[in-house]
Design an enzyme around this catalytic site. Structure first.
Site, PDB file in Angstrom:
ATOM      1  N   SER A  24       0.816  -1.127   0.054  1.00  0.00           N
ATOM      2  CA  SER A  24      -0.031  -0.117  -0.119  1.00  0.00           C
ATOM      3  C   SER A  24       0.833   1.199   0.143  1.00  0.00           C
ATOM      4  CB  SER A  24      -0.846  -0.041   1.186  1.00  0.00           C
ATOM      5  OG  SER A  24      -1.766  -1.308   1.079  1.00  0.00           O
ATOM      6  N   HIS A  81      16.296  -5.892   5.451  1.00  0.00           N
ATOM      7  CA  HIS A  81      17.069  -4.922   6.231  1.00  0.00           C
ATOM      8  C   HIS A  81      18.519  -4.561   5.545  1.00  0.00           C
ATOM      9  CE1 HIS A  81      15.204  -4.782  10.144  1.00  0.00           C
ATOM     10  NE2 HIS A  81      14.503  -5.798   9.779  1.00  0.00           N
ATOM     11  N   ASP A  92      14.193 -13.213   9.141  1.00  0.00           N
ATOM     12  CA  ASP A  92      13.783 -12.988   7.891  1.00  0.00           C
ATOM     13  C   ASP A  92      14.337 -14.381   7.170  1.00  0.00           C
ATOM     14  OD1 ASP A  92      12.557 -10.576   8.479  1.00  0.00           O
ATOM     15  OD2 ASP A  92      14.565  -9.594   8.250  1.00  0.00           O
ATOM     16  N   ARG A 112      15.660  -2.358  18.869  1.00  0.00           N
ATOM     17  CA  ARG A 112      15.016  -1.279  18.543  1.00  0.00           C
ATOM     18  C   ARG A 112      14.344  -0.629  19.731  1.00  0.00           C
ATOM     19  NH1 ARG A 112      10.936  -2.714  13.850  1.00  0.00           N
ATOM     20  NH2 ARG A 112       9.466  -4.346  14.870  1.00  0.00           N
ATOM     21  N   ARG A 151      17.528  -0.430   6.116  1.00  0.00           N
ATOM     22  CA  ARG A 151      16.063  -0.209   6.765  1.00  0.00           C
ATOM     23  C   ARG A 151      16.694   0.330   7.787  1.00  0.00           C
ATOM     24  NH1 ARG A 151      11.105  -4.031   8.081  1.00  0.00           N
ATOM     25  NH2 ARG A 151      11.081  -3.582  10.173  1.00  0.00           N
ATOM     26  N   LYS A 169      -6.246   3.459   6.258  1.00  0.00           N
ATOM     27  CA  LYS A 169      -5.296   3.883   5.041  1.00  0.00           C
ATOM     28  C   LYS A 169      -5.331   5.246   4.883  1.00  0.00           C
ATOM     29  CE  LYS A 169      -5.061  -0.500   3.792  1.00  0.00           C
ATOM     30  NZ  LYS A 169      -3.577  -1.161   3.208  1.00  0.00           N
ATOM     31  N   HIS A 202       0.113  -9.996   0.074  1.00  0.00           N
ATOM     32  CA  HIS A 202      -0.200  -9.369  -1.068  1.00  0.00           C
ATOM     33  C   HIS A 202       0.322 -10.301  -2.259  1.00  0.00           C
ATOM     34  CE1 HIS A 202       0.293  -5.176   1.351  1.00  0.00           C
ATOM     35  NE2 HIS A 202      -0.742  -5.829   1.502  1.00  0.00           N
TER      36      HIS A 202
END
Length: 513
Positions: A65, A126, A157, A194, A263, A337, A461
């Site tokens: 998106s 990343h 990941d 983080r 990232r 959104k 997606h």
């Protein structure tokens, strides 16, 4: 002869509404969508690319998106960080990048070493190994001899115990290039925290600067020892590679460091430990080092360090051009959104343009949207219908196909797209009464693929094409070419008879006779 335009022109974005093969897992083909199908049958329509290189992502990568709205609003392909950097490597501009070349030359001139630190995996979230290898090439071109790699291990990941293979790849690359050696390894749990768990960052920093941590004669030995303690990649405790009982390399005064993660979120804490003058999260051994530290991308605007690939400033995005023409515009979406039709559609700018109003309709408070597939689509519709006559240009987003699609619940996704179709019908009727143009499109696919080949729910997606329909009786006989999301903004300007700015490299989808 130019066709006169009645106002408003509406751009309706159906979030997550792609074009896929008809079948049991396709909520769009399974649903009763009389209004959408009537528009397809009666008005010019085409298909748009909304994934991969067409929207500035790596080839084959599904759209999303944020990227979709960025490209729609910009009227050009907006290259994402990973793609921008990889493109710079391919075209050679990477090797003349001022920040990167400056770091290498500073190390050479001070008799120091170059330290390359970042996530070593092919997860692509990343970092990217190609970026590390290009940095090795740059150092070799510049005649630097002492180059050390500080490998942060993934396991999130990518599979949880896959680091040994990646470290072997890096060591092979170093041997082939004749430059570079791995000096420390540690899990991302420590190096890339983080959540302000500064004790983790402190352990990573002390390994890099003071050589504190487990000792091993090789990366493979360090990994083996960690696995024997049942500690997998993400959680590998900092380990220092030694020669004759001493660390192979630590970061010292006069050295240069390049953090090659692209990232930002998980690179900030460790970066601040190196560069912040008033750092107080933990005590730094020896205080703040006098080094040249380069961030591959901008991790935070307040971090005092050079950035190799700063954020792109997008000039003359659609909202800006509309504002420059003195037109009033409305952005409307429900909470899920809202950022997409405002911040992302405006090219990553938070402030509205002159004459731009924004309306946020709250999303329903439910745990997951399969519990309320209609979401707030009817409320969005009610609100926009009340405001049609106040604006020249309206951007509207229906969140349902995407947000309900993510739940993996096919029946709920069918209900979601049927709700949106009902809302389309109401809006099309109101626009037809005003003889005003409506452009219907989507930002990426999702709801058209709700089942995996094995029958399991599909929640991600897709890379499918998305529809574009020009709903305006004056264009019924027009032909539209196939294109990509970058072509939507030029089409809007074409219909409004507004000059397309040079910065927009997309082209109107309307074929000129």
């Amino acid at each position: 002869m130019a066709i006169a335009v009645n106002r408003p022109l509406m751009l309706m974005i159906l979030d997550g509404f792609g074009l896929g093969p008809e079948g049991e897992g396709n909520a769009i083909s399974q649903g009763r969508l009389p209004n959408y199908r009537r528009l397809l049958a009666g008005y010019p329509h085409t298909r748009l690319r909304a994934s991969g290189e067409a929207v500035g992502l790596p080839a084959g990568q599904m759209g999303n998106s944020e990227v979709g709205h960025l490209n729609i609003g910009a009227g050009r392909i907006v290259y994402q960080e990973l793609t921008r950097i990889s493109k710079a490597i391919r075209d050679g501009s990477f090797f003349s990048n001022a920040a990167l070349v400056g770091a290498v030359r500073a190390a050479r001139e001070h008799g120091g070493a170059l330290h390359l630190m970042g996530l070593v995996s092919d997860g692509g979230v990343h970092s990217h190994l190609d970026h590390l290898y290009a940095l090795l090439d740059l150092a070799k071109r510049e005649g630097l001899e002492r180059v050390y790699i500080h490998a942060f291990l993934d396991g999130r990941d990518v599979p949880p115990a896959s680091a040994a293979g990646y470290l072997e790849q890096v060591e092979d690359e170093c041997r082939q290039k004749g430059i570079g050696a791995i000096a420390t390894i540690m899990g991302r749990y420590y190096a890339m925290d983080r959540d302000r768990r500064w004790e983790r960052t402190a352990r990573a920093y002390r390994a890099l600067v003071a050589g504190e941590g487990h000792q091993a004669s090789s990366p493979s030995e360090a990994i083996r020892a960690s696995y024997e303690r049942d500690i997998t990649d993400e959680f590998v405790e900092p380990a220092v590679i030694t020669r004759d009982g001493r660390p192979l390399a630590t970061v010292r005064e006069g050295d240069s460091v390049v953090f090659f993660n692209f990232r930002a979120d998980r690179a900030r804490q460790l970066t601040r430990a190196f560069v912040d003058r008033d750092f107080d999260a933990f005590e730094r051994p020896g205080g703040r080092l006098d080094i040249q530290f380069v961030c591959l991308t901008q991790y935070d605007v307040t971090i005092p360090a050079p950035v190799a690939f700063p954020p792109q400033v997008l000039q003359n995005v659609l909202g800006e051009v509309i504002a420059g023409a003195g037109l009033k515009q409305l952005r409307i979406a429900e909470t899920e959104k809202y950022a997409h039709v405002t911040f992302f559609f405006n090219g990553g700018v938070e402030e509205p343009f002159p004459g731009e109003d924004r309306l946020l309709i709250p999303s329903p408070k439910v745990a997951t949207y399969d519990q309320k597939p209609s979401m707030s689509a009817r409320e969005v519709t009610d609100a926009v219908l009340e405001r049609l006559d106040k604006y020249d240009f309206i951007v509207l987003n229906f969140a349902n196909p995407d947000m309900v699609g993510h739940t993996g619940d096919l029946a709920a996704a069918i209900a979601a797209v049927e709700t949106v179709d009902e809302c389309i019908g109401r809006i099309v009727q109101a626009m037809a009464e005003r003889r005003a143009p409506l452009l219907l499109t989507a930002d990426h696919g999702n709801a058209e693929e709700m089942r995996e080949p094995d029958g399991e729910p599909h929640t991600a997606h897709t890379s499918n094409l998305v529809p574009f329909i020009l709903v305006d009786d004056r264009y019924r006989g027009a032909s539209l070419r196939e294109g990509a999301l970058e072509d939507v903004a030029p089409t809007v300007l074409d219909i409004l008879h507004i000059q397309q700015p040079a910065e927009m490299t997309g082209k109107s989808l309307i074929v000129k006779g």
